[in-house]
Design a protein around this motif. Structure first.
Motif, PDB file in Angstrom:
ATOM      1  N   ASP A 374       0.890  -1.336   0.158  1.00 60.39           N
ATOM      2  CA  ASP A 374      -0.078  -0.081   0.057  1.00 60.39           C
ATOM      3  C   ASP A 374       1.030   1.299  -0.090  1.00 60.39           C
ATOM      4  OD1 ASP A 374      -2.131  -1.773   0.154  1.00 60.39           O
ATOM      5  OD2 ASP A 374      -2.501  -1.376   2.250  1.00 60.39           O
ATOM      6  N   VAL A 381      -7.832  -2.536   7.418  1.00 57.44           N
ATOM      7  CA  VAL A 381      -8.852  -3.261   6.680  1.00 57.44           C
ATOM      8  C   VAL A 381      -9.624  -4.070   7.427  1.00 57.44           C
ATOM      9  CG1 VAL A 381      -9.055  -5.384   5.106  1.00 57.44           C
ATOM     10  CG2 VAL A 381      -6.917  -3.825   4.905  1.00 57.44           C
ATOM     11  N   HIS A 429       1.514  -7.846  -0.317  1.00 55.99           N
ATOM     12  CA  HIS A 429       0.298  -8.710   0.121  1.00 55.99           C
ATOM     13  C   HIS A 429      -0.548  -8.743  -1.173  1.00 55.99           C
ATOM     14  CE1 HIS A 429      -0.873  -4.598   1.283  1.00 55.99           C
ATOM     15  NE2 HIS A 429      -2.147  -4.765   0.939  1.00 55.99           N
ATOM     16  N   ALA A 431      -4.859 -10.756  -2.291  1.00 56.71           N
ATOM     17  CA  ALA A 431      -6.036 -11.494  -1.953  1.00 56.71           C
ATOM     18  C   ALA A 431      -6.152 -12.529  -2.909  1.00 56.71           C
ATOM     19  CB  ALA A 431      -7.169 -10.277  -1.661  1.00 56.71           C
ATOM     20  N   ARG A 439     -16.199 -12.833  -1.251  1.00 55.33           N
ATOM     21  CA  ARG A 439     -15.625 -12.064   0.144  1.00 55.33           C
ATOM     22  C   ARG A 439     -15.664 -10.811  -0.412  1.00 55.33           C
ATOM     23  NH1 ARG A 439     -10.219 -10.743   0.640  1.00 55.33           N
ATOM     24  NH2 ARG A 439      -9.752 -10.299   2.851  1.00 55.33           N
TER      25      ARG A 439
HETATM   26  O1  LIG Z   1      -9.123  -7.716   0.481  1.00 65.34           O
HETATM   27  C1  LIG Z   1      -8.245  -7.540   1.467  1.00 65.34           C
HETATM   28  O2  LIG Z   1      -8.292  -8.338   2.612  1.00 65.34           O
HETATM   29  C2  LIG Z   1      -6.992  -7.019   1.023  1.00 65.34           C
HETATM   30  C3  LIG Z   1      -7.479  -5.709   0.257  1.00 65.34           C
HETATM   31  C4  LIG Z   1      -5.960  -4.946  -0.224  1.00 65.34           C
HETATM   32  O3  LIG Z   1      -4.738  -5.122   0.157  1.00 65.34           O
HETATM   33  C5  LIG Z   1      -6.290  -3.446  -0.549  1.00 65.34           C
HETATM   34  O4  LIG Z   1      -7.231  -2.923  -0.805  1.00 65.34           O
HETATM   35  O5  LIG Z   1      -5.197  -2.850  -0.712  1.00 65.34           O
END
Ligand SMILES: O=C(O)CCC(=O)C(=O)O
Ligand SMILES: [Fe+2]
Length: 499
Positions: A374, A381, A429, A431, A439
């Protein structure tokens, strides 16, 4: 500006172009004034509900014939006798009906197997569409429909085919734009390994010793933690979850009112769609700027559900409050005056990205959210439903996060890594998608105000070399977008060569 893997959208067509079948069998016969409408049933139950047995169908469709000339008798109102009559249209014969039921329409609803439905039928522009149906298999709210005779059945069958491609095809036909072979190749850490650390917000407020020392270590070692006992009221958290679930369930035409404008991030759509041949994430999103309030563009804020705006307003303020407190604690942990970071956050930018990951039968071939870090200071989150999907890169493999009910998953963003000259880590990270269930998550990104300088804090680099460049916030975002569009690591671009 954006936090996270935000991007531009050349063609922000939502991902929901996948499908499944809902079948409605309509059998016309004589009306019994009470239509029988069977509720949706699962595939397993279907056999017993579809079609009506031939004995029943025959009884419902029995016709009367004229005993004089053998032509069909039609129901007719017998005004004189105040009775229902059956009359011949060929001769004068008529008789009193022995039963007042003249017509019966039986509608059987059932999720069906797709024995006769061609796979690309959902994309057929000549077929009518219906947005008042919801697919029993995937929850998608749009279907094409057509009428046909079903094998071994009497009467006509009305077929509804869900416009959610992966659903109707059982995932066999994931469009190539969504196929990500690299997703399969990446190792995922085995279950049973430690979970990401937990920080108790109330303990952080009450004692600035043990819990805040833990917070400091966690930001250095993990870059990710779960925040429990936070101060966002339950009704605001639950309201946010409910609103966002409802929003993504609306038919496409409702959501499309809030579609991103070309080249912009804000609104409903997808991330970083810049070319036709580009791979896409298996996700839709609604991305909104929430702080400072004057930066809000309400044209993108849904007006339904009715309390969406007020809920997001409360949520945004509450989450910013927590972020400010966490940042002040972190500053102290770093040996700084709390204001050193806090001052950059006066008028700081907050954006909220609501992520919707539809199920995909070939979940291991698609990516919900591509690997990224990010670009902000701190991200909070909220996991909206029970389906997990967030994974963080740790020791070379993907580590699945198991969010605790009601907790925030908090992560250090690129700007905090840069501010701290690399002491705190902004972790990659991604998803992943579930094969059966959707989800949803809500990510709140927090960045300094737009005039802040982004570089190692001078109080941090008194006795050490700066490991990152210093640029103003606007240049920082330009660098972020250009790195993103070229698929390059953004933080690498900010690193100084000597480091
Ligand atoms: O969906 C998630 O748990 C993470 C989403 C994510 O990393 C983001 O929106 O930057
Ligand atoms: Fe992220």
């Amino acid at each position: 500006m954006d936090g996270g893997g935000g991007g531009t959208s050349a063609e922000p067509e939502p991902v929901t172009v996948r499908l499944a079948a809902v079948e409605t069998a309509t059998t016309m016969a004589r009306i019994d004034l009470r239509d029988s409408i069977a509720p949706h049933r699962s595939n397993r139950q279907r056999k017993s509900t579809l079609p009506p047995s031939s004995a029943t169908a025959a009884a419902m469709s029995a016709m009367k014939f004229c005993r004089e000339c053998n032509n069909i008798l039609y129901p007719k109102e017998g005004k004189d006798r105040r009775a229902l009559l059956y009359a011949c249209r060929n001769c004068e014969h008529q008789e009193v009906a022995d039963n007042n039921c003249v017509y019966r329409n039986e509608v059987h609803h059932a999720a069906a197997e797709r024995t006769q439905v061609l796979q690309d039928v959902a994309a057929d522009p000549t077929l009518p569409r219906n947005k008042d149906v919801r697919c029993a298999a995937c929850g998608h709210g749009e279907a094409v429909f057509f009428q046909a005779t079903a094998r071994g059945e009497e009467g006509m069958t009305l077929f509804f085919v869900c416009c959610n491609l992966s659903c109707a095809t059982g995932g066999a036909d994931v469009p190539s734009r969504y196929l990500r072979p690299e997703a399969v190749a990446d190792a995922v850490a085995v279950a049973g390994e430690d979970q990401i650390p937990i920080i108790d917000y109330q303990r952080l407020l009450l004692d600035h010793g043990e819990e805040s020392a833990r917070l400091h270590r966690v930001c250095q070692d993990w870059g990710f933690f779960q925040l429990i006992n936070h101060s966002v009221p339950d009704d605001v958290v639950e309201g946010m979850k409910a609103n966002i679930q409802q929003f993504f369930q609306f038919p496409a035409e409702v959501k499309k009112q809030f579609t991103q404008e070309r080249g912009q991030l804000e609104g409903y759509g997808q991330l970083f769609v810049v070319s036709e041949d580009q791979k896409l994430d298996w996700a839709d999103m609604l991305y909104l700027y929430t702080q400072p309030p004057e930066d809000r563009n309400l044209r993108f804020w849904p007006d339904q559900p009715a309390n969406f705006k007020s809920t997001l307003d409360k949520y945004s303020a509450a989450v910013k409050d927590i972020t400010d407190t966490l940042l002040a604690t972190m500053a102290q942990n770093l040996g700084l005056e709390p204001e050193v970071i806090a001052d950059t956050c006066v008028g700081g930018i907050q954006s909220v990205r609501m992520n919707y990951y539809p199920p995909c039968a070939q979940a291991d071939k698609v990516v919900g959210f591509s690997p990224h870090s990010d670009s902000d200071l701190l991200t909070l989150v909220l996991q909206v439903n029970h389906v997990q999907g967030l994974q963080i890169k740790r020791n070379g493999s993907w580590f699945p996060v198991k969010p605790l009910e009601g907790a925030f998953v908090v992560n250090v963003g690129d700007i905090l890594e840069i501010f701290t000259n690399g002491r705190y880590k902004s972790i990659e990270h991604r998803a992943v998608v579930d094969p059966k269930e959707e989800r949803l998550s809500v990510a709140a990104f927090h960045s300094p105000h737009i005039h802040a300088m982004i570089g190692p804090l001078k109080e941090i680099v008194v006795h050490e070399d700066e490991a990152y460049k210093t640029v103003d916030h606007e240049d920082f975002m330009k660098l972020f977008f250009s790195a993103k569009l070229e698929g390059k690591s953004f933080l690498d671009r900010m690193k100084l060569k000597s480091s």
